[in-house]
Design a protein around this motif. Structure first.
Motif, PDB file in Angstrom:
ATOM      1  N   ALA A   1      -8.058   5.600  35.072  1.00  0.00           N
ATOM      2  CA  ALA A   1      -8.888   5.522  36.285  1.00  0.00           C
ATOM      3  C   ALA A   1      -8.027   5.496  37.539  1.00  0.00           C
TER       4      ALA A   1
ATOM      5  N   HIS B   1     -18.647   1.061  44.174  1.00  0.00           N
ATOM      6  CA  HIS B   1     -18.360   1.939  43.031  1.00  0.00           C
ATOM      7  C   HIS B   1     -18.130   1.123  41.767  1.00  0.00           C
ATOM      8  N   GLN B   2     -17.365   0.028  41.882  1.00  0.00           N
ATOM      9  CA  GLN B   2     -17.068  -0.797  40.717  1.00  0.00           C
ATOM     10  C   GLN B   2     -18.331  -1.498  40.206  1.00  0.00           C
TER      11      GLN B   2
ATOM     12  N   HIS C   1     -21.306  -0.369  40.113  1.00  0.00           N
ATOM     13  CA  HIS C   1     -22.200   0.555  39.410  1.00  0.00           C
ATOM     14  C   HIS C   1     -21.515   1.291  38.255  1.00  0.00           C
ATOM     15  N   GLN C   2     -20.244   0.960  37.975  1.00  0.00           N
ATOM     16  CA  GLN C   2     -19.537   1.603  36.877  1.00  0.00           C
ATOM     17  C   GLN C   2     -19.765   0.860  35.564  1.00  0.00           C
ATOM     18  N   ASP C   3     -19.806   1.608  34.469  1.00  0.00           N
ATOM     19  CA  ASP C   3     -19.935   0.984  33.155  1.00  0.00           C
ATOM     20  C   ASP C   3     -18.612   0.382  32.669  1.00  0.00           C
TER      21      ASP C   3
ATOM     22  N   PRO D   1     -15.594  -0.656  34.773  1.00  0.00           N
ATOM     23  CA  PRO D   1     -14.887  -0.774  36.047  1.00  0.00           C
ATOM     24  C   PRO D   1     -13.520  -1.437  35.904  1.00  0.00           C
TER      25      PRO D   1
END
Length: 527
Positions: A219, A268-269, A271-273, A275
């Motif tokens: 990432a 962003h973090q 809503h990430q699966d 993160p």
């Protein structure tokens, strides 16, 4: 057999010999505890010594205060990047390899810092140090519940805390002695033995603990996104003392850009699966309250740590070595206090009164410093510093015990990761705030003093003539005596301005500590 396989066999043989032939299980457990304490102590010792010796280090490479701010920002950027990436790296390579490699990188950065001859070299070295040392605190602490049974964790935590408070105590005195008896480079060389010892212990005693499933991709885009955000914020904070009046628009634009990128990264973090920061598991209100109290503690601690050496050495004209030992007195009180706290803490059912008392002690100590006369001696400072040494133990240790209790073991690592990000942000903010306010207040007072002297020219000229006559009586000619008298008057005004500015900073610290005490009093989530 390949070189890698030979190396692996030799390493396994050495570790097996140590674990089976020389050390019992209990001794090996103790060695692991000491190794973790050493690993976290490395970063604390280096940072304390660097901040205490900043003026001498910057003078050694012919850098101005902006260079110091830039070097601090470089360390913070590297550190926060690694804190965010710590869990992925630990899962990918295992804690033994990760900690040993981090300490190796930290040692290389420390050696390069000692060899620096320019600001660019020092900034690069501090960035490397931050990359190596950034996650030492997080990794060492989260390994305790992973590696020890509940019956042994209390002992491991005690050694961990004693390591932190121990190096915090000796750091200022060690820095002063190394500079006074050597050179500024010795401040960095003085950290290397501890770093190398911790690296060897990590390689020999920590288990591989390799995961059965490899983590996913690294990432890099979110990591670079986060790096750009904190770089913008660090640049804004480091330049604030210089550009807050001359280029306020540019400073505001950089700060807003950094804030926007940071908020975008956090969104962003969220809503990430998968993160980098697992924010959704940290919504516990007790944990969030604890983070706020952590921020308050680190802000006060670093503000005082920035102001006091400047105040004592430059405003009160106390020798560097003495200033170092004065700072160590407070650290030794903290070390003794943590031992007493470890012993008697189980009897203290409510921690909130202890935290309030600690904050009031900081407020009282800061207020006493703000009221010191210009000729205050060492004997006047010792009792206040000894009392101030109680602040850390009475505030941060109870906060640490209360903050993570609602997260559980599964989320402890994520919580500690975010807490150490908060620590870096608070310490960087405190350094920038202290630099801006102290510099601007000193300049303002200098202007006022110069104006007052201009309004009473007869008194100023009388003083100058008196000093000039005294210098001429010692053998100087008239021109030299006049120039020297003017230089002494300028130095006297500068010292007086710094003294007044430092006193104002101590009043600010006292006000912030009282505000913190009111905040703790109002909290219902922390008992």
């Amino acid at each position: 057999m390949s070189p890698r396989a030979v190396h692996q066999s030799l390493r396994n043989a050495l570790r097996g010999y140590l674990n089976t032939n020389l050390l019992t299980h209990g001794q090996r457990q103790y060695c692991i505890m000491v190794t973790l304490a050493l690993a976290v102590s490395v970063e604390f010792l280096e940072n304390i010594m660097f901040v205490f010796s900043a003026g001498h280090i910057m003078g050694g490479i012919d850098a101005d205060p902006r260079g110091f701010a830039l070097a601090q920002s470089a360390y913070a950027i590297g550190s926060m990047l690694m804190i965010v990436k710590q869990q992925w790296l630990a899962r990918r390579y295992g804690y033994r390899r990760y900690l040993a490699a981090s300490l190796l990188v930290f040692s290389l950065g420390t050696w390069y810092a000692a060899a620096s001859t320019s600001l660019s070299m020092l900034v690069t070295a501090r960035l490397v140090q931050g990359v190596g040392g950034g996650a030492l605190f997080t990794s060492s602490r989260v390994l305790i519940p992973l590696m020890f049974a509940p019956a042994d964790r209390g002992r491991a935590v005690r050694l961990f805390m004693l390591g932190i408070f121990g190096v915090s105590a000796i750091g200022p005195a060690l820095s002063a002695e190394l500079i006074d008896n050597g050179a500024w480079q010795h401040v960095f060389y003085g950290v290397l033995p501890l770093s190398l010892l911790a690296m060897a212990g990590s390689w020999l005693f920590l288990p591989d603990a390799e995961p059965s499933e490899k983590p996913g991709r690294p990432a890099l885009i979110p990591l670079l996104w986060f790096g750009a955000a904190i770089a913008a914020l660090q640049i804004a904070m480091s330049d604030a003392r210089f550009d807050v009046f001359s280029h306020p628009g540019r400073l505001l634009a950089i700060a807003l850009c950094g804030i926007a990128m940071l908020l975008g990264f956090l969104w962003h973090q969220w809503h990430q699966d998968a993160p980098l920061l697992k924010l959704r598991v940290l919504r516990n209100p007790v944990y969030l309250t604890g983070l706020l109290l952590y921020f308050m503690y680190y802000l006060l601690s670093h503000l005082h740590g920035y102001v006091f050496p400047i105040y004592a050495e430059r405003a009160l004209q106390i020798p560097l070595t003495t200033v170092g030992w004065l700072s160590t007195i407070g650290g030794l009180v903290s070390l003794v206090s943590i031992m007493a706290y470890i012993r008697y803490a189980p009897r203290l059912k409510r921690k909130k009164p202890l935290m309030i008392l600690g904050l009031l002690i900081m407020a009282y100590a800061a207020w006493r410093f703000s009221a010191m006369p210009p000729d205050a001696g060492v004997e006047s400072l010792i009792p206040i510093l000894a009392l101030k040494g109680l602040f850390g133990v009475m505030v941060v240790i109870p906060v640490a015990g209360l903050t993570f209790r609602g997260l559980g073991e599964d989320n402890f690592a994520h919580g500690y990761q975010s807490k150490n990000l908060m620590r870096q942000i608070a310490s960087s903010f405190a350094s920038a705030l202290g630099a801006v306010l102290l510099e601007n207040r000193q300049f303002s007072v200098q202007v006022s003093l110069a104006g007052a002297a201009a309004q009473e020219p007869a008194i100023a000229m009388q003083w100058l003539h008196h000093i000039q006559d005294a210098l001429m009586a010692r053998g100087m000619d008239a021109a030299q005596a006049g120039s020297s008298a003017l230089a002494q008057l300028t130095a006297l005004l500068d010292r007086q301005a710094l003294l007044i500015a430092s006193e104002d900073m101590f009043r600010l610290i006292a006000a912030l500590a009282i505000g913190g005490a009111v905040l703790v009093l109002a909290q219902r989530r922390l008992a």
